[in-house]
Design a protein around this motif. Structure first.
Motif, mmCIF file in Angstrom:
data_model
loop_
_atom_site.group_PDB
_atom_site.id
_atom_site.type_symbol
_atom_site.label_atom_id
_atom_site.label_comp_id
_atom_site.label_asym_id
_atom_site.label_seq_id
_atom_site.Cartn_x
_atom_site.Cartn_y
_atom_site.Cartn_z
ATOM 1 N N LYS A 113 55.811 18.220 5.667
ATOM 2 C CA LYS A 113 55.609 18.020 6.909
ATOM 3 C C LYS A 113 56.453 16.669 7.263
ATOM 4 C CE LYS A 113 52.507 20.873 8.092
ATOM 5 N NZ LYS A 113 52.361 21.653 7.053
ATOM 6 N N VAL A 114 56.908 15.783 6.354
ATOM 7 C CA VAL A 114 57.761 14.652 6.644
ATOM 8 C C VAL A 114 59.172 15.330 6.917
ATOM 9 C CG1 VAL A 114 58.682 12.816 5.493
ATOM 10 C CG2 VAL A 114 56.633 12.982 5.278
ATOM 11 N N ARG A 115 59.589 16.140 6.259
ATOM 12 C CA ARG A 115 60.740 16.780 6.657
ATOM 13 C C ARG A 115 61.063 17.455 7.851
ATOM 14 N NH1 ARG A 115 65.047 17.128 2.643
ATOM 15 N NH2 ARG A 115 64.289 16.441 0.641
ATOM 16 N N ASP A 149 58.237 5.013 13.935
ATOM 17 C CA ASP A 149 57.207 5.418 15.048
ATOM 18 C C ASP A 149 57.188 6.900 15.585
ATOM 19 O OD1 ASP A 149 55.882 2.794 14.417
ATOM 20 O OD2 ASP A 149 56.665 2.003 16.320
ATOM 21 N N ALA A 150 58.558 7.181 16.042
ATOM 22 C CA ALA A 150 58.751 8.466 16.494
ATOM 23 C C ALA A 150 58.443 9.476 15.469
ATOM 24 C CB ALA A 150 60.177 8.506 17.029
ATOM 25 N N ILE A 151 59.027 9.598 14.232
ATOM 26 C CA ILE A 151 58.888 10.356 13.612
ATOM 27 C C ILE A 151 57.324 10.434 13.115
ATOM 28 C CG2 ILE A 151 59.514 11.109 11.015
ATOM 29 C CD1 ILE A 151 62.267 9.675 11.626
ATOM 30 N N ASN A 152 56.696 9.368 12.963
ATOM 31 C CA ASN A 152 55.056 9.443 12.487
ATOM 32 C C ASN A 152 54.569 10.008 13.650
ATOM 33 O OD1 ASN A 152 53.011 8.362 10.665
ATOM 34 N ND2 ASN A 152 52.422 7.191 12.272
ATOM 35 N N HIS A 153 54.584 9.992 14.873
ATOM 36 C CA HIS A 153 54.228 10.572 15.831
ATOM 37 C C HIS A 153 54.291 12.160 15.921
ATOM 38 C CE1 HIS A 153 52.883 11.682 20.019
ATOM 39 N NE2 HIS A 153 54.177 12.366 20.059
ATOM 40 N N LEU A 154 55.291 12.452 15.504
ATOM 41 C CA LEU A 154 55.801 14.057 15.343
ATOM 42 C C LEU A 154 55.074 14.613 14.082
ATOM 43 C CD1 LEU A 154 59.588 13.939 16.212
ATOM 44 C CD2 LEU A 154 57.781 14.605 17.741
ATOM 45 N N LEU A 155 55.059 13.603 13.082
ATOM 46 C CA LEU A 155 54.135 14.291 12.068
ATOM 47 C C LEU A 155 52.648 14.620 12.431
ATOM 48 C CD1 LEU A 155 53.920 14.680 8.797
ATOM 49 C CD2 LEU A 155 53.577 12.123 8.741
ATOM 50 N N VAL A 156 52.090 13.475 12.964
ATOM 51 C CA VAL A 156 50.795 13.886 13.481
ATOM 52 C C VAL A 156 50.627 15.020 14.349
ATOM 53 C CG1 VAL A 156 48.794 12.754 14.973
ATOM 54 C CG2 VAL A 156 50.074 11.534 13.400
ATOM 55 N N GLU A 157 51.733 15.069 15.555
ATOM 56 C CA GLU A 157 51.747 16.060 16.347
ATOM 57 C C GLU A 157 51.787 17.344 15.801
ATOM 58 O OE1 GLU A 157 51.576 17.967 20.211
ATOM 59 O OE2 GLU A 157 51.114 15.868 19.747
ATOM 60 N N THR A 159 50.656 18.315 12.866
ATOM 61 C CA THR A 159 49.455 18.629 12.275
ATOM 62 C C THR A 159 48.477 19.256 13.338
ATOM 63 O OG1 THR A 159 50.029 17.282 10.579
ATOM 64 C CG2 THR A 159 47.598 17.623 10.763
ATOM 65 N N LEU A 160 48.595 18.423 14.539
ATOM 66 C CA LEU A 160 47.591 18.764 15.592
ATOM 67 C C LEU A 160 47.757 19.982 16.129
ATOM 68 C CD1 LEU A 160 47.284 15.350 17.431
ATOM 69 C CD2 LEU A 160 45.431 16.328 16.138
ATOM 70 N N ARG A 161 49.030 20.444 16.198
ATOM 71 C CA ARG A 161 49.439 21.798 16.708
ATOM 72 C C ARG A 161 48.992 23.100 15.796
ATOM 73 N NH1 ARG A 161 55.221 21.547 20.140
ATOM 74 N NH2 ARG A 161 54.672 19.905 21.306
ATOM 75 N N GLU A 162 49.247 22.765 14.369
ATOM 76 C CA GLU A 162 48.821 23.854 13.646
ATOM 77 C C GLU A 162 47.054 23.643 13.384
ATOM 78 O OE1 GLU A 162 50.366 23.262 9.773
ATOM 79 O OE2 GLU A 162 52.531 23.929 10.206
#
Length: 223
Positions: A113-115, A149-157, A159-162
């Motif tokens: 998910k980081v990649r 911060d942006a990449i961390n936000h997308l990592l969370v996003e 996960t939420l979408r899945e």
């Protein structure tokens, strides 16, 4: 005309869903599974739009395909319930089935998910979401645009979408075909053939086009 059978590719960003869509389209037997539900406001979609979507996404054998994330899913379900005059009390998967008959489900995910998040951020800042095979890469300079911060936000996003997709499956105990990005890119044609088999479509004499897109990961993304 309403399709005879259908399937949905569920995805979060950067999981290879567009690569799969183009591969399935190339077989000419598996519908045209584009992102047909991209209206900014699902509330403006009407029955004529639905019929046009069915027509655009269906191959002559009656198979319809589309790909979608969980964003605005409930809004689309409300639209289908209204425009198809469906009764109250149906579950979300039941409503989906009314819009997309005999629907099978494909869930695309990515182990790392980081990649995924880095790839998503790179696409946003570079404007290069896909690279058609054989074309030159964008020349956008992005080395100084790293943002934790942006990449961390997308990592969370992602996960939420899945999680949203999996919650949808759980309502009707749907068991999707799961395709993992890292495996797909290593076994491209074999994966496409397995999808056709999952959809109960013939694979004899079916030709799968070479990958439509080239990888866009680079040393900047890696670092």
């Amino acid at each position: 005309m309403k399709p005879v059978r259908s399937y949905t590719i569920w995805f979060s960003q950067r999981t290879g869903s567009t690569l799969l869509y183009k591969a399935l389209e190339s077989t000419e037997v598996a519908g045209i599974p584009a992102e047909w539900l991209t209206e900014p406001d699902p509330g403006t979609f009407n029955i004529q739009d639905i019929r046009q979507m069915w027509q655009n996404g269906t191959t002559p054998n009656g198979v319809f395909g589309l790909k979608i994330s969980s964003v605005k899913l409930d809004e689309w379900l409300n639209t289908f319930q209204r425009e198809l005059h469906l009764p109250e009390g149906l579950s979300r998967p039941q409503i989906w089935e009314e819009a997309f008959p005999a629907c099978k489900h494909i869930f695309m995910t990515r182990r790392n998910k980081v990649r995924l998040a880095v790839s998503w951020w790179r696409a946003i800042v570079s404007g290069e979401w896909h690279r058609v095979h054989g074309t030159r890469p964008h020349q956008e300079e992005i080395a100084d645009k790293y943002s934790f911060d942006a990449i961390n936000h997308l990592l969370v996003e992602c996960t939420l979408r899945e999680a949203g997709i999996e919650a949808f499956f759980a309502e009707q105990r749907i068991v999707p075909m799961t395709i993992v990005y890292e495996d797909f890119i290593q076994n491209y044609e074999d994966t496409v053939m397995k999808v056709l088999s999952f959809l109960n479509l013939p694979t004899e004499s079916v030709q799968v086009a070479s990958p439509f897109y080239d990888p866009i990961a680079d040393d900047i993304a890696e670092s």
